[in-house]
Design an enzyme around this catalytic site. Sequence first.
Site, PDB file in Angstrom:
ATOM      1  N   ARG A 159       0.822  -1.211   0.000  1.00 50.84           N
ATOM      2  CA  ARG A 159       0.000   0.000   0.000  1.00 50.84           C
ATOM      3  C   ARG A 159       0.865   1.273   0.000  1.00 50.84           C
ATOM      4  O   ARG A 159       0.482   2.297  -0.564  1.00 50.84           O
ATOM      5  CB  ARG A 159      -0.974  -0.028   1.185  1.00 50.84           C
ATOM      6  CG  ARG A 159      -2.170   0.910   1.031  1.00 50.84           C
ATOM      7  CD  ARG A 159      -3.303   0.526   1.957  1.00 50.84           C
ATOM      8  NE  ARG A 159      -4.050  -0.603   1.442  1.00 50.84           N
ATOM      9  CZ  ARG A 159      -5.101  -0.487   0.604  1.00 50.84           C
ATOM     10  NH1 ARG A 159      -5.514   0.709   0.211  1.00 50.84           N
ATOM     11  NH2 ARG A 159      -5.721  -1.553   0.166  1.00 50.84           N
ATOM     12  N   HIS A 183       1.908   1.643  -3.538  1.00 48.65           N
ATOM     13  CA  HIS A 183       0.715   2.091  -4.264  1.00 48.65           C
ATOM     14  C   HIS A 183       0.518   3.605  -4.110  1.00 48.65           C
ATOM     15  O   HIS A 183       0.166   4.298  -5.058  1.00 48.65           O
ATOM     16  CB  HIS A 183      -0.501   1.331  -3.720  1.00 48.65           C
ATOM     17  CG  HIS A 183      -1.789   1.678  -4.370  1.00 48.65           C
ATOM     18  ND1 HIS A 183      -2.814   2.300  -3.688  1.00 48.65           N
ATOM     19  CD2 HIS A 183      -2.238   1.503  -5.632  1.00 48.65           C
ATOM     20  CE1 HIS A 183      -3.834   2.469  -4.526  1.00 48.65           C
ATOM     21  NE2 HIS A 183      -3.510   2.004  -5.698  1.00 48.65           N
TER      22      HIS A 183
END
Lengths: 216, 216
Positions: free
Chosen positions: B44, B47
């Site tokens: 994440r 990301h």
Amino acid sequence: MEFHTDFKPLTVQPQEIEEKSFEIITEELGEHSFTADQYPVVQRVIHASADFELGRSLVFHPRAIEAGVAAIRAGKILVADVQMVQVGISKPRIEQFGGDVKVYISDPDVIEEAKRLNTTRAIISIRKAIQEAEGGIFAIGNAPTALLELIRLIKEGVAKPGLIVGVPVGFVSAAESKEELAKLDVPFITNIGRKGGSPVAVAAVNALSIMAARKE
Amino acid sequence: MEFHTDFKPLTVQPQEIEEKSFEIITEELGEHSFTADQYPVVQRVIHASADFELGRSLVFHPRAIEAGVAAIRAGKILVADVQMVQVGISKPRIEQFGGDVKVYISDPDVIEEAKRLNTTRAIISIRKAIQEAEGGIFAIGNAPTALLELIRLIKEGVAKPGLIVGVPVGFVSAAESKEELAKLDVPFITNIGRKGGSPVAVAAVNALSIMAARKE
């Protein structure tokens, strides 16, 4: 409210930290081809990311700085794609010219319309923004779909932003959306590649508002 | 509110974009030494930054994930150093366990005390936070001074956070503050070097709250 003040505090001045950081950035960046007007944006983006590669990847439309400063001084609305961008932007320098920083992505009518059309809230928020913020600065740090929609509306002749700060981050459509933006002959600040994000959009806008507040 | 819907909208689903992004990240990251529990945080963070170097620079205390998930499930307060971190954190997953996301840096008493002591608001906000958020998660994405103060208060035995997500970005003290954090035997997530920032702190916390909501 009682604080723990029974020990010596670290004495650090935020202003000093920023000045020292800017010195380091200028020194380590070395040679570059940005203009004197563009450099404060580059510097502040590197300051916010600690990423020289990201700083060097910035691309400016020739009228970008002039148009951004003019929009802020004219009190135009500043549209953020997400709340993280909205809260990061320094409000006093925008408000002193009568401007405001808005984000539409969580508006009930935007959410409803996105559901109805089975599309992203980011896209619908841009459609709302172009009606409420003509001539304003669009700061897009997250949603490539928002940037792609804005580009499309510009091509359709429907949207006429004063400046687009288009720096979405990500693996799907982010780089592509920025390539599309860089083809337009409208004032933009963008960057090449996947990197970007809220702090980059915020840094660029804050650099512009500092220039707007200073310049003659 | 009337929208421009007289042209075909781009049909993109946020969920699909995220899934596709996660696939690309796993593929491009290749080999790594993170555990299965740590990997969702790494994924994440990449990301949110499109920066594999930043993702690879993450460092986890052995109890970090377990402690973070436990703190969220126990409804502990989540302290953000700045508003950009606060607004980025997904609230529903924190609130479903009775928790809340707080930021103290703009509180009037914090501002006043910082002026009086001639120090940063970030430092004073941490002093306030340790009293109101014992056992909570401290998410520090911006202010190295806040992280250094928290480390000092832990060493003094005054602060007992459940987890520290310490990922400040910058050129002055950021890397050093994270090195100090990594020496402590308290649950932490941090990274090596100058990079970091609000999106990194947000990504880590959101990854934890997803785990908290899922895991048995």
